[in-house]
Design a protein around this motif. Structure first.
Motif, short mmCIF file in Angstrom:
data_model
loop_
_atom_site.label_atom_id
_atom_site.label_comp_id
_atom_site.label_asym_id
_atom_site.label_seq_id
_atom_site.Cartn_x
_atom_site.Cartn_y
_atom_site.Cartn_z
N PHE A 27 36.73 46.11 42.54
CA PHE A 27 36.11 44.85 42.91
C PHE A 27 37.17 43.90 43.43
O PHE A 27 38.37 44.11 43.22
CB PHE A 27 35.37 44.22 41.72
CG PHE A 27 36.25 43.77 40.59
CD1 PHE A 27 36.71 44.67 39.64
CD2 PHE A 27 36.61 42.43 40.46
CE1 PHE A 27 37.52 44.27 38.60
CE2 PHE A 27 37.41 42.00 39.41
CZ PHE A 27 37.87 42.92 38.48
N ALA A 28 36.71 42.88 44.12
CA ALA A 28 37.62 41.88 44.67
C ALA A 28 37.86 40.78 43.64
O ALA A 28 36.92 40.09 43.22
CB ALA A 28 37.05 41.29 45.95
N ASP A 30 39.04 38.00 44.00
CA ASP A 30 38.72 36.68 44.54
C ASP A 30 37.28 36.28 44.27
O ASP A 30 36.94 35.09 44.34
CB ASP A 30 38.99 36.68 46.05
CG ASP A 30 39.20 35.29 46.59
OD1 ASP A 30 38.87 35.06 47.76
OD2 ASP A 30 39.70 34.42 45.83
N ASP A 31 36.42 37.24 43.95
CA ASP A 31 35.03 36.94 43.65
C ASP A 31 34.79 36.62 42.19
O ASP A 31 33.65 36.35 41.77
CB ASP A 31 34.14 38.14 44.04
CG ASP A 31 34.05 38.31 45.55
OD1 ASP A 31 33.79 39.45 46.00
OD2 ASP A 31 34.25 37.33 46.28
N TYR A 32 35.82 36.67 41.38
CA TYR A 32 35.72 36.48 39.94
C TYR A 32 36.67 35.39 39.47
O TYR A 32 37.66 35.08 40.13
CB TYR A 32 36.08 37.77 39.21
CG TYR A 32 35.05 38.87 39.29
CD1 TYR A 32 34.79 39.51 40.50
CD2 TYR A 32 34.36 39.29 38.16
CE1 TYR A 32 33.84 40.52 40.57
CE2 TYR A 32 33.42 40.31 38.23
CZ TYR A 32 33.18 40.91 39.43
OH TYR A 32 32.25 41.92 39.50
N VAL A 74 45.79 37.39 46.20
CA VAL A 74 44.54 37.94 46.69
C VAL A 74 44.78 39.23 47.47
O VAL A 74 43.99 40.18 47.35
CB VAL A 74 43.81 36.90 47.55
CG1 VAL A 74 42.56 37.49 48.17
CG2 VAL A 74 43.44 35.68 46.72
N ASN A 77 45.27 41.83 45.11
CA ASN A 77 44.13 41.91 44.19
C ASN A 77 44.59 41.90 42.74
O ASN A 77 44.07 42.64 41.89
CB ASN A 77 43.30 43.18 44.47
CG ASN A 77 41.82 42.98 44.19
OD1 ASN A 77 41.29 41.87 44.27
ND2 ASN A 77 41.15 44.07 43.84
N ARG A 100 32.17 37.18 36.30
CA ARG A 100 31.50 37.30 37.60
C ARG A 100 30.96 35.96 38.06
O ARG A 100 30.60 35.10 37.26
CB ARG A 100 30.36 38.32 37.44
CG ARG A 100 29.70 38.79 38.70
CD ARG A 100 28.64 39.84 38.35
NE ARG A 100 29.25 41.07 37.85
CZ ARG A 100 28.97 41.60 36.66
NH1 ARG A 100 28.12 41.01 35.85
NH2 ARG A 100 29.55 42.71 36.29
N ASN A 101 30.92 35.79 39.35
CA ASN A 101 30.23 34.65 39.98
C ASN A 101 30.91 33.30 39.75
O ASN A 101 30.28 32.27 39.96
CB ASN A 101 28.76 34.57 39.53
CG ASN A 101 27.97 35.79 39.96
OD1 ASN A 101 28.21 36.36 41.02
ND2 ASN A 101 27.04 36.21 39.13
N LYS A 103 34.18 31.79 41.22
CA LYS A 103 35.32 32.04 42.10
C LYS A 103 36.41 31.01 41.82
O LYS A 103 36.51 29.99 42.50
CB LYS A 103 34.87 32.01 43.56
CG LYS A 103 33.92 33.13 43.93
CD LYS A 103 33.64 33.15 45.42
CE LYS A 103 32.73 34.32 45.78
NZ LYS A 103 32.55 34.44 47.25
#
Length: 128
Positions: A27-28, A30-32, A74, A77, A100-101, A103
């Protein structure tokens, strides 16, 4: 499979510095949002308050927040926990966790509740 893989733990002399890495796989990052925790066997898990590596504000040098900062790359990662002026009481297993969700480079939920992915932990020992 979504994983956080930690590295960088080990033996550090009192007063020394350490950087722990927390690499995201599957997973990225940056998204967490990333949180950092530590735990001494037999004691409660302790959250480490967020403080950016670039934060120039003065903090109490005796406090955890005054000695630990966070950063993130980033491209790689990977998130990092930097510890300076380390003490024997900083000896613990250190964990990173991702929620999650949200950022954000760092998310501090003191209880540790709500994080979706946890690293395996890495032992840090402060001793001469």
């Amino acid at each position: 499979q979504l994983q956080l893989v930690e590295s960088g733990g080990g033996l550090v002399q009192p007063g020394g510095s350490l950087t722990l890495s927390c690499a995201a796989a599957g997973f990225a990052l940056d998204d967490y949002g990333i949180g950092w925790f530590r735990q001494v066997p037999g004691k409660d898990r302790e959250g480490i308050p967020c403080r950016s590596r670039s934060d120039s504000r003065r903090f109490d040098g005796d406090s955890v927040q005054g000695r630990f900062t966070m950063s993130r790359d980033v491209v790689k990662n990977t998130a990092y926990l930097h510890g300076d002026h380390l003490r024997a009481e900083d000896t613990a297993i250190y964990y990173c966790a991702a929620v999650r969700n949200i950022k954000a480079p760092c998310v501090y939920i003191s209880t540790g509740q709500g994080y979706d992915i946890w690293g395996q932990g890495t032992q840090v020992t402060i001793s001469s």
